[in-house]
Design an enzyme around this catalytic site. Sequence first.
Site, PDB file in Angstrom:
ATOM      1  CG  ASP A 117      16.285  37.962  35.101  1.00 36.42           C
ATOM      2  OD1 ASP A 117      15.344  38.467  35.184  1.00 36.42           O
ATOM      3  OD2 ASP A 117      17.258  37.798  36.323  1.00 36.42           O
ATOM      4  CG  ASP A 150      23.618  39.392  35.147  1.00 36.20           C
ATOM      5  OD1 ASP A 150      23.034  39.721  36.394  1.00 36.20           O
ATOM      6  OD2 ASP A 150      23.617  38.304  34.563  1.00 36.20           O
TER       7      ASP A 150
END
Length: 330
Positions: free
Chosen positions: A36, A209
């Site tokens: 990320d 996630d």
Amino acid sequence: ILGNTYHLHLRPGEKLIAKAGGLHRFQGWDGALLTDSGGFQVFSLGGQRTIDNDGVTFRSIHDGSIHRFTPERVIEIEQALGADIIMPLDECIALPATETATRSALTRTHRWLERCVAAQTRPDQALFGIVQGGANYALRREGAEFVGSLGLPGCAIGGLSVGEAKEEMYATLEMTTPYLPTDRPRYLMGVGSPEDLWECVSRGVDLFDCVLPARVARHGGLYTASGRINIRNAKYRDMHAPFDPISESPVCQRYSAAYLHHLYRCEELLWHRLATMHNLWFLLQQMEIMREAIVGGTFAAQRDAFLAGYRTADAQARAAEHSRYKPGRH
């Protein structure tokens, strides 16, 4: 596996990881890797960061040193880390939020995405765009159409599961996914409870996630098809059988509830490993069941059957768990 750009940048640093040959080799993982942007962690720092149109400046949670994330800098870090899928810097705001604040964050996220696209030089990494827009349906549609127009390899949906009710999250998804490309994966960021997986796949999401499997394990929680159980309860002290007799989890196949209860009560590190392994196994099994159900045309029926038999944590319990987790996140 997801790697966090914010944490990896602070420790051990992207230069050390690049010197090791990238994140795959550094941690000995040859499967898929996603990083990320670290934007969520930075924006959750509150008074320890300042944001402007060029990027965000923040203090390290470890030594108080000053760091700066711009769209270009985040791409530079992620390219050094070398994950297969990378995320652009975006602005995530807490809900509820005013339309003015939501519009501002959306505009900034779009400008930053364009800069990330321009900064990317590694063709072997798939850069996804992130859809923001809070709970404002018009802004969500605008965000989805903008991200879809760029022709990127995938589309992420951010800014959900940040304080809103589950029903609001589901409704927002229903107003977002129809405007995303149908031939690209849709990634819902930070969501991953068993019921959310079924609900959100039914609304067009492919990829998730979440820290939940490990966080639930840390507090004694284990997933079963009928809901979450808590191994610290006294009834498991003398249960010399699996805590879930119908589970095919490797943990259930090998260890008794009494042994797991003992590990938890004695604060053994092995508890955390075994409980996390089980919870991950359970979620991966649900995804496998969903894939087969989609192919076989039975998804709706199997979703309804799972949700009918699964006891979810009530809103008050979820709020208490979140309050315990939030301070440690920083």
